[in-house]
Design a protein around this motif. Structure first.
Motif, mmCIF file in Angstrom:
data_model
loop_
_atom_site.group_PDB
_atom_site.id
_atom_site.type_symbol
_atom_site.label_atom_id
_atom_site.label_comp_id
_atom_site.label_asym_id
_atom_site.label_seq_id
_atom_site.Cartn_x
_atom_site.Cartn_y
_atom_site.Cartn_z
ATOM 1 N N ILE A 183 66.485 -6.137 37.483
ATOM 2 C CA ILE A 183 66.665 -5.166 38.576
ATOM 3 C C ILE A 183 67.188 -3.842 38.029
ATOM 4 O O ILE A 183 66.701 -2.765 38.392
ATOM 5 N N VAL A 184 68.164 -3.898 37.122
ATOM 6 C CA VAL A 184 68.711 -2.679 36.527
ATOM 7 C C VAL A 184 67.635 -1.952 35.721
ATOM 8 O O VAL A 184 67.518 -0.727 35.780
ATOM 9 N N ALA A 185 66.813 -2.704 34.978
ATOM 10 C CA ALA A 185 65.740 -2.090 34.202
ATOM 11 C C ALA A 185 64.717 -1.425 35.114
ATOM 12 O O ALA A 185 64.186 -0.351 34.790
ATOM 13 N N LEU A 186 64.417 -2.026 36.242
ATOM 14 C CA LEU A 186 63.467 -1.427 37.183
ATOM 15 C C LEU A 186 64.030 -0.160 37.816
ATOM 16 O O LEU A 186 63.300 0.814 38.041
ATOM 17 N N LYS A 189 68.186 2.716 27.210
ATOM 18 C CA LYS A 189 68.329 2.904 25.766
ATOM 19 C C LYS A 189 69.249 4.088 25.478
ATOM 20 O O LYS A 189 70.123 4.027 24.602
ATOM 21 N N GLU A 190 69.083 5.172 26.217
ATOM 22 C CA GLU A 190 69.937 6.351 26.040
ATOM 23 C C GLU A 190 71.395 6.033 26.373
ATOM 24 O O GLU A 190 72.310 6.417 25.648
ATOM 25 N N VAL A 191 71.592 5.314 27.478
ATOM 26 C CA VAL A 191 72.951 4.958 27.890
ATOM 27 C C VAL A 191 73.594 4.055 26.839
ATOM 28 O O VAL A 191 74.763 4.221 26.488
ATOM 29 N N GLY A 192 72.829 3.112 26.322
ATOM 30 C CA GLY A 192 73.345 2.225 25.278
ATOM 31 C C GLY A 192 73.723 2.992 24.020
ATOM 32 O O GLY A 192 74.770 2.745 23.412
ATOM 33 N N LEU A 234 76.880 4.993 24.753
ATOM 34 C CA LEU A 234 78.035 4.104 24.789
ATOM 35 C C LEU A 234 78.450 3.701 23.372
ATOM 36 O O LEU A 234 79.635 3.685 23.037
ATOM 37 N N GLY A 235 77.468 3.420 22.524
ATOM 38 C CA GLY A 235 77.761 3.069 21.138
ATOM 39 C C GLY A 235 78.431 4.210 20.377
ATOM 40 O O GLY A 235 79.397 3.997 19.640
ATOM 41 N N SER A 236 77.944 5.424 20.569
ATOM 42 C CA SER A 236 78.562 6.564 19.879
ATOM 43 C C SER A 236 79.959 6.848 20.423
ATOM 44 O O SER A 236 80.852 7.254 19.669
ATOM 45 N N ALA A 237 80.167 6.610 21.707
ATOM 46 C CA ALA A 237 81.508 6.798 22.275
ATOM 47 C C ALA A 237 82.488 5.795 21.683
ATOM 48 O O ALA A 237 83.632 6.138 21.355
ATOM 49 N N ILE A 238 82.063 4.560 21.544
ATOM 50 C CA ILE A 238 82.929 3.533 20.950
ATOM 51 C C ILE A 238 83.225 3.868 19.497
ATOM 52 O O ILE A 238 84.366 3.733 19.034
#
Length: 80
Positions: A16-19, A27-30, A33-37
């Motif tokens: 549902i989230v992917a849709l 992918k951008e959000v991930g 989030l990775g660069s923020a961590i």
């Protein structure tokens, strides 16, 4: 009665989230989030290094401060 979910429920939510957002946006959000961590961890490590340097400076100043009263006493005796 917790928030524990089974694997099929998690898969349905992921679909549902992917849709809704699309795979490109996820992918951008991930990545964001990775660069923020990564930045957070780097800042934490830098903060620890600064804390250690501050402790060393404080120890050095305390040891210098203890030595100076002796010098001050020696000067007073030399002046008399």
């Amino acid at each position: 009665m917790g928030l524990a979910m089974s694997v099929p429920q998690l898969l349905i939510i992921l679909v549902i989230v992917a849709l809704i957002f699309g795979t490109k946006r996820l992918k951008e959000v991930g990545g964001d989030l990775g660069s923020a961590i990564k930045s957070f961890r780097k800042a934490m490590n830098t903060g620890e290094a600064d804390d250690e340097a501050a402790r060393e400076n404080q120890k050095r100043l305390l040891s210098d401060g203890e030595a100076q009263p002796e010098k001050h006493e020696q000067r007073e005796t030399q002046q008399k």
